[in-house]
Design a protein around this motif. Structure first.
Motif, PDB file in Angstrom:
ATOM      1  N   SER A  43       0.827  -1.207   0.000  1.00  0.00           N
ATOM      2  CA  SER A  43       0.000   0.000   0.000  1.00  0.00           C
ATOM      3  C   SER A  43       0.861   1.257   0.000  1.00  0.00           C
ATOM      4  N   LEU A  44       1.935   1.245   0.791  1.00  0.00           N
ATOM      5  CA  LEU A  44       2.839   2.394   0.813  1.00  0.00           C
ATOM      6  C   LEU A  44       3.535   2.572  -0.532  1.00  0.00           C
ATOM      7  N   LEU A  45       3.924   1.473  -1.165  1.00  0.00           N
ATOM      8  CA  LEU A  45       4.565   1.555  -2.479  1.00  0.00           C
ATOM      9  C   LEU A  45       3.627   2.146  -3.522  1.00  0.00           C
ATOM     10  N   LEU A  46       2.360   1.768  -3.475  1.00  0.00           N
ATOM     11  CA  LEU A  46       1.388   2.321  -4.413  1.00  0.00           C
ATOM     12  C   LEU A  46       1.184   3.821  -4.184  1.00  0.00           C
ATOM     13  N   GLN A  47       1.221   4.251  -2.924  1.00  0.00           N
ATOM     14  CA  GLN A  47       1.091   5.673  -2.633  1.00  0.00           C
ATOM     15  C   GLN A  47       2.281   6.455  -3.195  1.00  0.00           C
ATOM     16  N   VAL A  48       3.474   5.889  -3.103  1.00  0.00           N
ATOM     17  CA  VAL A  48       4.660   6.553  -3.654  1.00  0.00           C
ATOM     18  C   VAL A  48       4.536   6.678  -5.171  1.00  0.00           C
ATOM     19  N   ILE A  49       4.047   5.627  -5.824  1.00  0.00           N
ATOM     20  CA  ILE A  49       3.866   5.670  -7.281  1.00  0.00           C
ATOM     21  C   ILE A  49       2.852   6.750  -7.656  1.00  0.00           C
ATOM     22  N   LEU A  50       1.764   6.843  -6.916  1.00  0.00           N
ATOM     23  CA  LEU A  50       0.754   7.857  -7.209  1.00  0.00           C
ATOM     24  C   LEU A  50       1.285   9.268  -6.980  1.00  0.00           C
TER      25      LEU A  50
ATOM     26  N   HIS B  25      -3.576   6.361   3.867  1.00  0.00           N
ATOM     27  CA  HIS B  25      -3.381   5.844   2.505  1.00  0.00           C
ATOM     28  C   HIS B  25      -4.665   5.942   1.688  1.00  0.00           C
ATOM     29  N   LEU B  26      -5.805   5.676   2.325  1.00  0.00           N
ATOM     30  CA  LEU B  26      -7.075   5.762   1.602  1.00  0.00           C
ATOM     31  C   LEU B  26      -7.382   7.198   1.186  1.00  0.00           C
ATOM     32  N   GLY B  27      -6.835   8.170   1.912  1.00  0.00           N
ATOM     33  CA  GLY B  27      -7.011   9.562   1.513  1.00  0.00           C
ATOM     34  C   GLY B  27      -6.290   9.903   0.228  1.00  0.00           C
ATOM     35  N   GLY B  28      -5.247   9.142  -0.101  1.00  0.00           N
ATOM     36  CA  GLY B  28      -4.540   9.357  -1.350  1.00  0.00           C
ATOM     37  C   GLY B  28      -3.651  10.588  -1.314  1.00  0.00           C
ATOM     38  N   PRO B  29      -2.744  10.702  -2.276  1.00  0.00           N
ATOM     39  CA  PRO B  29      -1.856  11.872  -2.344  1.00  0.00           C
ATOM     40  C   PRO B  29      -2.581  13.091  -2.908  1.00  0.00           C
ATOM     41  N   ASP B  30      -1.928  14.236  -2.782  1.00  0.00           N
ATOM     42  CA  ASP B  30      -2.518  15.477  -3.290  1.00  0.00           C
ATOM     43  C   ASP B  30      -2.465  15.557  -4.809  1.00  0.00           C
ATOM     44  N   THR B  31      -1.576  14.792  -5.430  1.00  0.00           N
ATOM     45  CA  THR B  31      -1.373  14.918  -6.867  1.00  0.00           C
ATOM     46  C   THR B  31      -2.488  14.283  -7.691  1.00  0.00           C
TER      47      THR B  31
ATOM     48  N   SER C 213      -7.073  16.729  -8.892  1.00  0.00           N
ATOM     49  CA  SER C 213      -6.201  16.759  -7.722  1.00  0.00           C
ATOM     50  C   SER C 213      -6.893  17.505  -6.581  1.00  0.00           C
ATOM     51  N   LYS C 214      -6.166  17.689  -5.486  1.00  0.00           N
ATOM     52  CA  LYS C 214      -6.721  18.355  -4.306  1.00  0.00           C
ATOM     53  C   LYS C 214      -6.413  19.850  -4.286  1.00  0.00           C
ATOM     54  N   ALA C 215      -6.027  20.405  -5.422  1.00  0.00           N
ATOM     55  CA  ALA C 215      -5.618  21.812  -5.449  1.00  0.00           C
ATOM     56  C   ALA C 215      -6.749  22.740  -5.015  1.00  0.00           C
ATOM     57  N   ALA C 216      -7.991  22.400  -5.363  1.00  0.00           N
ATOM     58  CA  ALA C 216      -9.121  23.278  -5.024  1.00  0.00           C
ATOM     59  C   ALA C 216      -9.270  23.455  -3.519  1.00  0.00           C
ATOM     60  N   LEU C 217      -8.892  22.447  -2.745  1.00  0.00           N
ATOM     61  CA  LEU C 217      -9.018  22.527  -1.293  1.00  0.00           C
ATOM     62  C   LEU C 217      -7.714  22.930  -0.623  1.00  0.00           C
ATOM     63  N   VAL C 218      -6.597  22.464  -1.172  1.00  0.00           N
ATOM     64  CA  VAL C 218      -5.302  22.734  -0.547  1.00  0.00           C
ATOM     65  C   VAL C 218      -4.998  24.221  -0.540  1.00  0.00           C
TER      66      VAL C 218
END
Length: 345
Positions: free
Chosen positions: A42-49, A109-115, A317-322
Motif C-alpha cells: 500500500s505504501l509503495l502504491l502511494q509513492v507511485i501515485l 493511505h485511503l485519503g490518497g496523495p494530493d497529486t 487533484s486536491k488543489a481546489a481545497l489545498v
C-alpha cells in the motif's frame, strides 16, 4: 456498499479455505507477514501515485498511463484489504497495540496523495460512494482501536494519528464532490439577477408625471453616451496599436514567464465555465480574441498550457481545497498531529 461488505466477508472465508490447503508452517509464516506485506505494498502504491499523479499532464506515454491506472485502482483495494486483515487479526496470538497503530495510517493511505484524486471525470461523480466508504473504514479503524486499547502511551498515540487520517480521507471525498459535474456548475453560478424593477419604475414614472414633472429618458441617453465613449476608446487603442508596434507587444506578444502565469490564471477563471456547460459573455470572447491575436505563437501556447494545468489540478487533484483557507487550516492541524506523534513516539 453493502455488496462490498459482503464480498469482504466472502473473501475472508475463501482466504481461510485456501490457507488450510497449505502446510501449517506456511500458514504460520503467512499469518505473521500478511499485514506487513499489505502495508508495504500500500505504501509503495502511494509513492507511485505521488510521483506519477501529475506527470500525465505533460507525459502521454502508454507506460505512464498504465502504471498510474493500475496503481490508482489497486491502492484503495490493498488499503481496504490491509485494514480488514488488521481488524481480523485483533485478539489473535501475535497481535499487539503497536500493530493497531497501522489502522490510522491505512486511513491516511485511503485519503490518497494530493497529486491525484480522480483518474477520470467519472470518478468525481462517485464522491458519495467514497463518503460511505469513509464511514465504513473509519468504523473498522475505531473497532481495531477499541479491541487493542490498553490504556498505554501507544494507544494514546493511535488517537493522535486518527486526526490526519480522517482529515486526509475527508479531503479526498470533499474534493471529489467539488469536482463533480453538478457541484462544479453550482460553484460558478452566482445569485440570479432579478433584473430591473419595472413595477417600481412605472410607479415612479406615474407619480412624477402626476405632479407635473417633465419625465425624460435620460438614463437611456446616458447609456448611449457611455457606449459612444467606449467605442471611442476602442478606436483610440486600435490606432495606437497600428502606429506603435511596442504598444501591441505589451499586450502579450512577448510576455515573460512571470507575466504568463497571472495572465493564464485570469483566462482560466473565465473559461473554466465552459467545462460546466455555461456560456461566456461577448466581452470575455473579445478579451480573449484580442490577446491571442496580439500574442506570438509561443506565448499563446504557453498561456494555454498553463490554463490546462489549472483545470487539470481543479478536476483531478486536491488543489481546489489545498489552496484555500479551509485547506490551510486542515493541513496545519494534520501537520501538528503528525509532529506530536513523531516526537512523543
Amino acid at each position: 456498499m453493502l455488496g462490498i461488505f459482503i464480498s469482504s466477508l466472502l473473501f475472508i472465508e475463501k482466504r481461510r479455505r485456501i490457507a488450510e490447503a497449505f502446510p501449517e508452517r506456511v500458514q504460520k509464516l503467512w499469518n505473521e507477514w500478511e499485514l506487513r506485506v499489505l502495508v508495504v505494498v500500500s505504501l509503495l502504491l502511494q509513492v507511485i501515485l505521488i510521483f506519477f499523479g501529475s506527470r500525465r499532464k505533460y507525459n502521454v506515454s502508454d507506460w505512464v498511463q498504465i502504471t498510474l491506472w493500475l496503481s490508482y485502482l489497486s491502492a484503495d483495494a490493498i488499503a481496504i484489504t490491509a485494514l480488514g486483515a488488521l481488524s481480523h487479526s485483533q485478539g489473535e496470538p501475535g497481535s499487539s497495540e503497536l500493530t493497531a497503530l497501522w489502522a490510522p495510517f491505512l486511513l491516511l493511505h485511503l485519503g490518497g496523495p494530493d497529486t491525484i484524486t480522480a483518474y477520470s471525470l467519472e470518478d468525481n461523480e462517485l464522491w458519495l460512494r467514497h463518503f460511505l466508504g469513509l464511514l465504513q473504514q473509519f468504523g473498522i479503524a475505531i473497532y481495531v482501536l477499541i479491541r487493542s486499547w490498553a490504556y498505554s502511551r501507544v494507544s494514546i498515540l493511535t488517537v493522535f494519528m486518527f486526526i490526519p487520517g480522517i482529515v486526509k480521507y475527508g479531503e479526498r471525498t470533499w474534493v471529489l464532490r467539488l469536482a463533480s459535474k453538478g457541484n462544479f456548475r453550482e460553484t460558478m453560478l452566482g445569485s440570479p439577477d432579478p433584473g430591473p424593477n419595472y413595477a417600481k419604475f412605472m410607479n415612479d414614472y406615474d407619480s412624477k408625471q402626476a405632479k407635473g414633472s417633465r419625465v425624460t429618458v435620460g438614463r437611456i441617453e446616458d447609456f448611449q453616451l457611455q457606449m459612444d465613449v467606449d467605442n471611442s476608446h476602442t478606436r483610440t487603442e486600435e490606432a495606437q496599436q497600428k502606429s506603435n508596434p511596442s504598444y501591441s507587444a505589451g499586450n502579450g506578444s512577448n510576455l515573460i514567464d512571470e507575466e504568463i502565469l497571472p495572465k493564464a490564471y485570469n483566462f482560466f477563471e473565465i473559461f473554466k465555465r465552459l467545462f460546466a456547460d455555461l456560456i461566456l459573455s461577448g466581452d470575455d470572447w473579445k478579451k480573449s480574441r484580442v490577446f491571442f491575436q496580439d500574442s506570438s505563437s509561443s506565448t499563446a501556447f504557453k498561456v494555454i498550457e498553463v490554463e490546462l494545468g489549472f483545470i487539470y489540478d481543479l478536476l483531478y487533484s486536491k488543489a481546489a481545497l489545498v489552496y484555500s483557507l479551509v485547506g490551510l487550516i486542515l493541513r496545519c492541524i494534520s501537520i501538528l498531529s503528525i509532529i506530536t506523534l513523531l516526537v512523543v513516539f
